[in-house]
Design an enzyme around this catalytic site. Sequence first.
Site, PDB file in Angstrom:
ATOM      1  N   TRP A   1       0.305 -24.499  32.875  1.00  0.00           N
ATOM      2  CA  TRP A   1       0.236 -25.043  31.512  1.00  0.00           C
ATOM      3  C   TRP A   1       1.300 -24.413  30.623  1.00  0.00           C
ATOM      4  O   TRP A   1       2.006 -25.100  29.882  1.00  0.00           O
ATOM      5  CB  TRP A   1      -1.167 -24.788  30.961  1.00  0.00           C
ATOM      6  CG  TRP A   1      -1.420 -25.251  29.555  1.00  0.00           C
ATOM      7  CD1 TRP A   1      -1.202 -26.489  29.038  1.00  0.00           C
ATOM      8  CD2 TRP A   1      -1.971 -24.453  28.495  1.00  0.00           C
ATOM      9  NE1 TRP A   1      -1.595 -26.527  27.716  1.00  0.00           N
ATOM     10  CE2 TRP A   1      -2.073 -25.293  27.355  1.00  0.00           C
ATOM     11  CE3 TRP A   1      -2.414 -23.135  28.399  1.00  0.00           C
ATOM     12  CZ2 TRP A   1      -2.578 -24.841  26.136  1.00  0.00           C
ATOM     13  CZ3 TRP A   1      -2.925 -22.689  27.187  1.00  0.00           C
ATOM     14  CH2 TRP A   1      -2.998 -23.540  26.071  1.00  0.00           C
TER      15      TRP A   1
ATOM     16  N   SER B   1      -8.657 -31.485  25.120  1.00  0.00           N
ATOM     17  CA  SER B   1      -8.069 -30.256  25.621  1.00  0.00           C
ATOM     18  C   SER B   1      -7.667 -29.349  24.455  1.00  0.00           C
ATOM     19  O   SER B   1      -8.501 -29.003  23.627  1.00  0.00           O
ATOM     20  CB  SER B   1      -6.880 -30.594  26.528  1.00  0.00           C
ATOM     21  OG  SER B   1      -6.468 -29.477  27.252  1.00  0.00           O
ATOM     22  N   TYR B   2      -6.389 -28.962  24.342  1.00  0.00           N
ATOM     23  CA  TYR B   2      -5.988 -28.120  23.216  1.00  0.00           C
ATOM     24  C   TYR B   2      -6.197 -28.860  21.895  1.00  0.00           C
ATOM     25  O   TYR B   2      -6.440 -28.232  20.856  1.00  0.00           O
ATOM     26  CB  TYR B   2      -4.521 -27.703  23.348  1.00  0.00           C
ATOM     27  CG  TYR B   2      -4.135 -26.585  22.398  1.00  0.00           C
ATOM     28  CD1 TYR B   2      -4.175 -25.256  22.806  1.00  0.00           C
ATOM     29  CD2 TYR B   2      -3.752 -26.858  21.087  1.00  0.00           C
ATOM     30  CE1 TYR B   2      -3.843 -24.220  21.932  1.00  0.00           C
ATOM     31  CE2 TYR B   2      -3.419 -25.840  20.209  1.00  0.00           C
ATOM     32  CZ  TYR B   2      -3.461 -24.525  20.626  1.00  0.00           C
ATOM     33  OH  TYR B   2      -3.146 -23.512  19.754  1.00  0.00           O
TER      34      TYR B   2
ATOM     35  N   HIS C   1      -9.718 -32.862  34.577  1.00  0.00           N
ATOM     36  CA  HIS C   1      -9.031 -32.706  33.299  1.00  0.00           C
ATOM     37  C   HIS C   1      -7.802 -33.602  33.183  1.00  0.00           C
ATOM     38  O   HIS C   1      -7.580 -34.224  32.151  1.00  0.00           O
ATOM     39  CB  HIS C   1      -8.614 -31.248  33.103  1.00  0.00           C
ATOM     40  CG  HIS C   1      -8.181 -30.930  31.715  1.00  0.00           C
ATOM     41  ND1 HIS C   1      -9.066 -30.643  30.703  1.00  0.00           N
ATOM     42  CD2 HIS C   1      -6.942 -30.844  31.142  1.00  0.00           C
ATOM     43  CE1 HIS C   1      -8.421 -30.404  29.578  1.00  0.00           C
ATOM     44  NE2 HIS C   1      -7.125 -30.514  29.821  1.00  0.00           N
TER      45      HIS C   1
ATOM     46  N   TYR D   1       1.481 -31.320  21.798  1.00  0.00           N
ATOM     47  CA  TYR D   1       2.112 -32.038  22.903  1.00  0.00           C
ATOM     48  C   TYR D   1       3.053 -33.163  22.468  1.00  0.00           C
ATOM     49  O   TYR D   1       3.345 -34.047  23.261  1.00  0.00           O
ATOM     50  CB  TYR D   1       1.035 -32.599  23.830  1.00  0.00           C
ATOM     51  CG  TYR D   1       0.133 -31.530  24.407  1.00  0.00           C
ATOM     52  CD1 TYR D   1       0.663 -30.426  25.069  1.00  0.00           C
ATOM     53  CD2 TYR D   1      -1.255 -31.606  24.271  1.00  0.00           C
ATOM     54  CE1 TYR D   1      -0.163 -29.440  25.585  1.00  0.00           C
ATOM     55  CE2 TYR D   1      -2.085 -30.626  24.791  1.00  0.00           C
ATOM     56  CZ  TYR D   1      -1.531 -29.545  25.444  1.00  0.00           C
ATOM     57  OH  TYR D   1      -2.343 -28.567  25.956  1.00  0.00           O
TER      58      TYR D   1
ATOM     59  N   ASP E   1     -13.919 -30.956  35.238  1.00  0.00           N
ATOM     60  CA  ASP E   1     -13.010 -30.498  34.192  1.00  0.00           C
ATOM     61  C   ASP E   1     -13.010 -28.983  34.079  1.00  0.00           C
ATOM     62  O   ASP E   1     -14.059 -28.340  34.199  1.00  0.00           O
ATOM     63  CB  ASP E   1     -13.403 -31.114  32.850  1.00  0.00           C
ATOM     64  CG  ASP E   1     -12.520 -30.627  31.729  1.00  0.00           C
ATOM     65  OD1 ASP E   1     -11.288 -30.767  31.862  1.00  0.00           O
ATOM     66  OD2 ASP E   1     -13.042 -30.082  30.740  1.00  0.00           O
TER      67      ASP E   1
END
Length: 581
Positions: free
Chosen positions: A164, A116-117, A293, A45, A258
């Site tokens: 996303w 997250s990722y 989230h 990101y 989430d």
Amino acid sequence: MPDSVSLKVETNVAATLRDGTTLYADVYRPDGPGPFPTILQRTPYDKTAALASQMLDPMKAAKAGFALIIQDTRGRFTSGGEFNCFIDDINDGYDTVEWAAAQPWSSGRVGMIGASYVGATQWLCAITRPPHLVAIAPNVTASNYHNGWTYQGGAFELGFNASWTLLQLTLANFKTHSGVRSIPQARQAELVKSVDGMTDAFLHLPLKDMPQLSGGLADYYFDWLAHPSFDDYWKKLCIEDQHSNVTTPALNIGGWYDIFLGGTIRNYLGMRQNAATEEARNGQKLIIGPWQHSSRGTSMAGSHYFGVAADSMALGLDEIHLRWFNQWLKGEDTGMLDEPPVRIFVMGDDVWRDENEWPLARAQTTSYYLHSGGNANTLHGDGVLSPEAPSDESPDVFLYNPANPVPTRGGQLCCNPYFASSGALDQNEIEARSDVLVYSTPTLERDVEVTGPITVTLWAATSATDTDFTAKLVDVCEDGCARNLTDGIIRARYRESMSDPSLVEPGRAYCYTIDLWATSNVFKAGHKIRLEVSSSNFPRFDRNTNTGGVIAADTELKPAVQTILHDAAHPSHVSLPIVPR
């Protein structure tokens, strides 16, 4: 470390991987020779944007004596190569950890952090057992990138996957990716229109031909659709199947609202039971707040306010992370291992509580059965939820029309609050639909705490050869507002196995298990416990076309008559873990 410390910043520090690809990182560390224990964040990101949402402030980390590395993952922003979601983070993570440990200012002890990722990059690295990876702190992330990330209960998580991929993965990184793939610059303007017109992407059929992402923009998205079952494509990426390879303690942090709640819990449980070493098994922590989230760590989830105590500042998440890394990277006894391993936010009472295990040993799993006179449709129907087992009762029937699906309203969703809002929202509008069955307890005379895993056992028949069934647990307050707690879905063809789908016989009753993951909520006296049952939750999940064909390739939408049975031979119910009070 002294109260005052100078922060040394190095930008675009190169790390060359085993295949010759160069990834770039920014390094924040105390100004001195070290050695410093090192915290690594690998993000898709943008390593510079990560500072705005950083799980651990670089200055706080430096003042505590840590070096902090934030790296762009392969094919993202400054880093070389081509981004292929999940796939390359296995070896790239290993190589980066070992590179970080070899830096002249590093102590050789490396931890990882992120959400997250960025949590996925930790687990995908941890399964390879880099010698210098000592501990991880994965926040709001999954344990299985098939069931619990890309799919749930066999249904494609359309709202999340499309939003996303369109915005965070594709548009945000367009400059870098278009250079690698020689994609015309005009596609960037098209992407902007696609993001602003997300509904068109949700509605497009067939799913496998989504034009908004075609032409090399996101080949991995179409790979996901081409692999709806848990096959070899997913098995090599599955974290929960490889917990026995992992030697690292993990600080697992999740949210009741989430999208990866189920995986956060499964990682904790799987590591406690199966991790490769006793240190890793005993070194697992679990924290779950009332968070969604996209705004984890705040006092709001959707439209519901959970109080100041719910905020990450009040909880002290920065301090928790620093204690965690002091424990493992510095070898200090911070007392964390002597504390209960589980900390949960109990909604309704709106307080934090420490627990010695998950699920809670004192919780009593209680079946609440579905009842009606055959007219449980809408919140004005005759549906009842009760611990009393059913006898002879008429089934409830509704028409599921995929051309007019039940709209998503809140829940465990990500990543576009406008087109697919998440969190806790009033469900009365949803419950006014005739294709939503509503079962409620009488008004509660005392507080009832439900804390733990939630499952729905549903006996149902359909006129189709494949369809979906959904369930949602709801807290109904005194004035009738209905706050969603958790929900789930099962695609009929995956009722027995996520790997080996099989169609159903029209008209035949089957027993379906719908996993609603978990919650912790006190239904206050004067409230009601409610269960909604339907066949769609769109666009959170893709619409089952009801044809029995390959759903991602379908353009036909076929209505189906759904029959929900709740009699002595078919005791449909929700299993609630009731905590004595």
